[in-house]
Design a protein around this motif. Structure first.
Motif, PDB file in Angstrom:
ATOM      1  N   GLY A  99      29.595  -5.338  12.012  1.00 52.18           N
ATOM      2  CA  GLY A  99      30.578  -6.415  11.989  1.00 52.18           C
ATOM      3  C   GLY A  99      31.481  -6.327  10.780  1.00 52.18           C
ATOM      4  N   VAL A 100      32.462  -7.169  10.796  1.00 46.98           N
ATOM      5  CA  VAL A 100      33.424  -7.202   9.693  1.00 46.98           C
ATOM      6  C   VAL A 100      32.802  -7.943   8.518  1.00 46.98           C
ATOM      7  CG1 VAL A 100      35.682  -8.057   8.971  1.00 46.98           C
ATOM      8  CG2 VAL A 100      35.371  -7.156  11.279  1.00 46.98           C
ATOM      9  N   VAL A 101      32.895  -7.346   7.351  1.00 52.76           N
ATOM     10  CA  VAL A 101      32.428  -8.015   6.135  1.00 52.76           C
ATOM     11  C   VAL A 101      33.516  -8.962   5.660  1.00 52.76           C
ATOM     12  CG1 VAL A 101      31.765  -7.701   3.735  1.00 52.76           C
ATOM     13  CG2 VAL A 101      30.956  -6.095   5.471  1.00 52.76           C
ATOM     14  N   MET A 102      33.192 -10.223   5.580  1.00 53.28           N
ATOM     15  CA  MET A 102      34.154 -11.196   5.095  1.00 53.28           C
ATOM     16  C   MET A 102      33.876 -11.487   3.625  1.00 53.28           C
ATOM     17  SD  MET A 102      36.390 -12.248   7.305  1.00 53.28           S
ATOM     18  CE  MET A 102      36.900 -13.808   6.556  1.00 53.28           C
ATOM     19  N   VAL A 103      34.922 -11.509   2.842  1.00 50.56           N
ATOM     20  CA  VAL A 103      34.803 -11.961   1.453  1.00 50.56           C
ATOM     21  C   VAL A 103      35.777 -13.110   1.270  1.00 50.56           C
ATOM     22  CG1 VAL A 103      33.971  -9.779   0.500  1.00 50.56           C
ATOM     23  CG2 VAL A 103      36.430 -10.187   0.656  1.00 50.56           C
ATOM     24  N   THR A 104      35.309 -14.156   0.633  1.00 51.97           N
ATOM     25  CA  THR A 104      36.153 -15.332   0.448  1.00 51.97           C
ATOM     26  C   THR A 104      36.308 -15.722  -1.013  1.00 51.97           C
ATOM     27  OG1 THR A 104      34.326 -16.928   0.619  1.00 51.97           O
ATOM     28  CG2 THR A 104      35.372 -16.229   2.681  1.00 51.97           C
ATOM     29  N   LYS A 105      35.417 -15.240  -1.874  1.00 46.98           N
ATOM     30  CA  LYS A 105      35.434 -15.648  -3.275  1.00 46.98           C
ATOM     31  C   LYS A 105      35.371 -14.434  -4.180  1.00 46.98           C
ATOM     32  CE  LYS A 105      35.428 -19.975  -2.175  1.00 46.98           C
ATOM     33  NZ  LYS A 105      36.587 -20.837  -2.469  1.00 46.98           N
ATOM     34  N   PHE A 130      39.688  -4.632 -21.070  1.00 43.62           N
ATOM     35  CA  PHE A 130      38.884  -4.259 -19.920  1.00 43.62           C
ATOM     36  C   PHE A 130      38.825  -5.446 -18.972  1.00 43.62           C
ATOM     37  CE2 PHE A 130      37.634  -1.712 -23.461  1.00 43.62           C
ATOM     38  CZ  PHE A 130      37.273  -0.469 -22.948  1.00 43.62           C
ATOM     39  N   ALA A 131      38.408  -5.182 -17.746  1.00 46.92           N
ATOM     40  CA  ALA A 131      38.238  -6.266 -16.792  1.00 46.92           C
ATOM     41  C   ALA A 131      37.183  -5.881 -15.771  1.00 46.92           C
ATOM     42  CB  ALA A 131      39.548  -6.586 -16.078  1.00 46.92           C
ATOM     43  N   ILE A 132      36.534  -6.896 -15.234  1.00 46.90           N
ATOM     44  CA  ILE A 132      35.664  -6.737 -14.073  1.00 46.90           C
ATOM     45  C   ILE A 132      36.297  -7.556 -12.956  1.00 46.90           C
ATOM     46  CG2 ILE A 132      33.400  -7.212 -13.079  1.00 46.90           C
ATOM     47  CD1 ILE A 132      32.299  -7.073 -15.992  1.00 46.90           C
ATOM     48  N   VAL A 133      36.430  -6.934 -11.789  1.00 48.02           N
ATOM     49  CA  VAL A 133      36.911  -7.644 -10.607  1.00 48.02           C
ATOM     50  C   VAL A 133      35.840  -7.471  -9.542  1.00 48.02           C
ATOM     51  CG1 VAL A 133      38.712  -7.780  -8.849  1.00 48.02           C
ATOM     52  CG2 VAL A 133      39.316  -7.188 -11.210  1.00 48.02           C
ATOM     53  N   ASP A 134      35.388  -8.580  -8.962  1.00 51.16           N
ATOM     54  CA  ASP A 134      34.376  -8.460  -7.917  1.00 51.16           C
ATOM     55  C   ASP A 134      34.596  -9.542  -6.870  1.00 51.16           C
ATOM     56  OD1 ASP A 134      33.550 -10.451  -9.688  1.00 51.16           O
ATOM     57  OD2 ASP A 134      31.810  -9.339 -10.369  1.00 51.16           O
ATOM     58  N   VAL A 135      34.055  -9.267  -5.677  1.00 54.54           N
ATOM     59  CA  VAL A 135      34.250 -10.181  -4.550  1.00 54.54           C
ATOM     60  C   VAL A 135      32.934 -10.399  -3.822  1.00 54.54           C
ATOM     61  CG1 VAL A 135      36.694  -9.650  -4.237  1.00 54.54           C
ATOM     62  CG2 VAL A 135      34.982  -8.311  -3.005  1.00 54.54           C
ATOM     63  N   PHE A 136      32.865 -11.570  -3.163  1.00 54.23           N
ATOM     64  CA  PHE A 136      31.619 -12.065  -2.584  1.00 54.23           C
ATOM     65  C   PHE A 136      31.909 -12.721  -1.243  1.00 54.23           C
ATOM     66  CE2 PHE A 136      31.885 -12.384  -7.138  1.00 54.23           C
ATOM     67  CZ  PHE A 136      30.803 -11.628  -7.557  1.00 54.23           C
ATOM     68  N   PRO A 137      30.896 -12.810  -0.372  1.00 48.83           N
ATOM     69  CA  PRO A 137      31.095 -13.475   0.913  1.00 48.83           C
ATOM     70  C   PRO A 137      31.423 -14.956   0.754  1.00 48.83           C
ATOM     71  CG  PRO A 137      29.069 -12.175   0.942  1.00 48.83           C
ATOM     72  CD  PRO A 137      29.555 -12.195  -0.468  1.00 48.83           C
ATOM     73  N   ASP A 138      30.836 -15.595  -0.267  1.00 49.07           N
ATOM     74  CA  ASP A 138      30.960 -17.047  -0.381  1.00 49.07           C
ATOM     75  C   ASP A 138      30.594 -17.478  -1.799  1.00 49.07           C
ATOM     76  OD1 ASP A 138      28.143 -16.795  -0.473  1.00 49.07           O
ATOM     77  OD2 ASP A 138      27.972 -17.198   1.666  1.00 49.07           O
ATOM     78  N   GLN A 163      27.818 -17.264  -7.212  1.00 46.71           N
ATOM     79  CA  GLN A 163      26.938 -17.899  -8.184  1.00 46.71           C
ATOM     80  C   GLN A 163      25.708 -17.037  -8.445  1.00 46.71           C
ATOM     81  OE1 GLN A 163      27.868 -20.588  -9.949  1.00 46.71           O
ATOM     82  NE2 GLN A 163      26.111 -19.970 -11.206  1.00 46.71           N
ATOM     83  N   ALA A 164      25.178 -16.406  -7.396  1.00 40.41           N
ATOM     84  CA  ALA A 164      24.023 -15.525  -7.569  1.00 40.41           C
ATOM     85  C   ALA A 164      24.355 -14.401  -8.538  1.00 40.41           C
ATOM     86  CB  ALA A 164      23.586 -14.959  -6.216  1.00 40.41           C
ATOM     87  N   HIS A 165      25.568 -13.842  -8.412  1.00 36.54           N
ATOM     88  CA  HIS A 165      25.989 -12.767  -9.309  1.00 36.54           C
ATOM     89  C   HIS A 165      26.074 -13.271 -10.749  1.00 36.54           C
ATOM     90  CE1 HIS A 165      28.224  -9.321 -10.834  1.00 36.54           C
ATOM     91  NE2 HIS A 165      29.131 -10.158 -11.286  1.00 36.54           N
ATOM     92  N   LEU A 166      26.649 -14.443 -10.926  1.00 29.62           N
ATOM     93  CA  LEU A 166      26.793 -14.983 -12.283  1.00 29.62           C
ATOM     94  C   LEU A 166      25.429 -15.257 -12.918  1.00 29.62           C
ATOM     95  CD1 LEU A 166      29.789 -17.414 -11.765  1.00 29.62           C
ATOM     96  CD2 LEU A 166      29.752 -15.374 -13.207  1.00 29.62           C
ATOM     97  N   ASP A 167      24.435 -15.493 -12.086  1.00 29.50           N
ATOM     98  CA  ASP A 167      23.110 -15.846 -12.592  1.00 29.50           C
ATOM     99  C   ASP A 167      22.267 -14.632 -12.969  1.00 29.50           C
ATOM    100  OD1 ASP A 167      23.651 -18.504 -12.300  1.00 29.50           O
ATOM    101  OD2 ASP A 167      22.614 -18.713 -10.380  1.00 29.50           O
ATOM    102  N   VAL A 168      22.674 -13.439 -12.562  1.00 28.12           N
ATOM    103  CA  VAL A 168      21.762 -12.296 -12.694  1.00 28.12           C
ATOM    104  C   VAL A 168      22.019 -11.423 -13.907  1.00 28.12           C
ATOM    105  CG1 VAL A 168      21.156 -12.160 -10.261  1.00 28.12           C
ATOM    106  CG2 VAL A 168      23.148 -10.919 -11.147  1.00 28.12           C
TER     107      VAL A 168
END
Length: 102
Positions: free
Chosen positions: A1-7, A53-61, A66-71
């Protein structure tokens, strides 16, 4: 399926003078930690200038973001921020309007 990223996140990092290569290595070394995160759909560590420098990342929701920020990477970055960064990370939450992903 299509991977959706919104955030997403744009995290801007300014290295302390003389510590640019240490910050670059830190970001390269973070990749395996991010690869273990199911909810981080895409993650880029970028160099925009001598000390910028920069980090750019994307997530489904929001939950994935938040899970990424917590780890591990976030905690490690906060832990080394005072050592490596000229100023605190500038963390900008974003909405994803469109994305091309593998």
């Amino acid at each position: 399926g299509v991977v959706m990223v919104t955030k997403g996140l744009i995290v801007r990092l300014e290295a302390k003078p003389g510590l640019e290569e240490e910050l670059a290595s830190f970001l390269r070394d973070a990749l395996p930690l991010v690869q273990a995160e199911a909810e981080t759909t895409a993650w880029l560590a970028l160099r925009a200038g001598a000390t910028s420098f920069a980090i750019v990342d994307v997530f489904p929701d929001d939950a994935g973001r938040q899970a990424h920020l917590d780890v591990a990477v976030a905690r490690a970055l906060v832990g080394r921020a005072a050592e490596l960064l000229a100023e605190p990370p500038d963390i900008e939450p974003t909405d994803v309007l469109a994305a091309k992903l593998p």
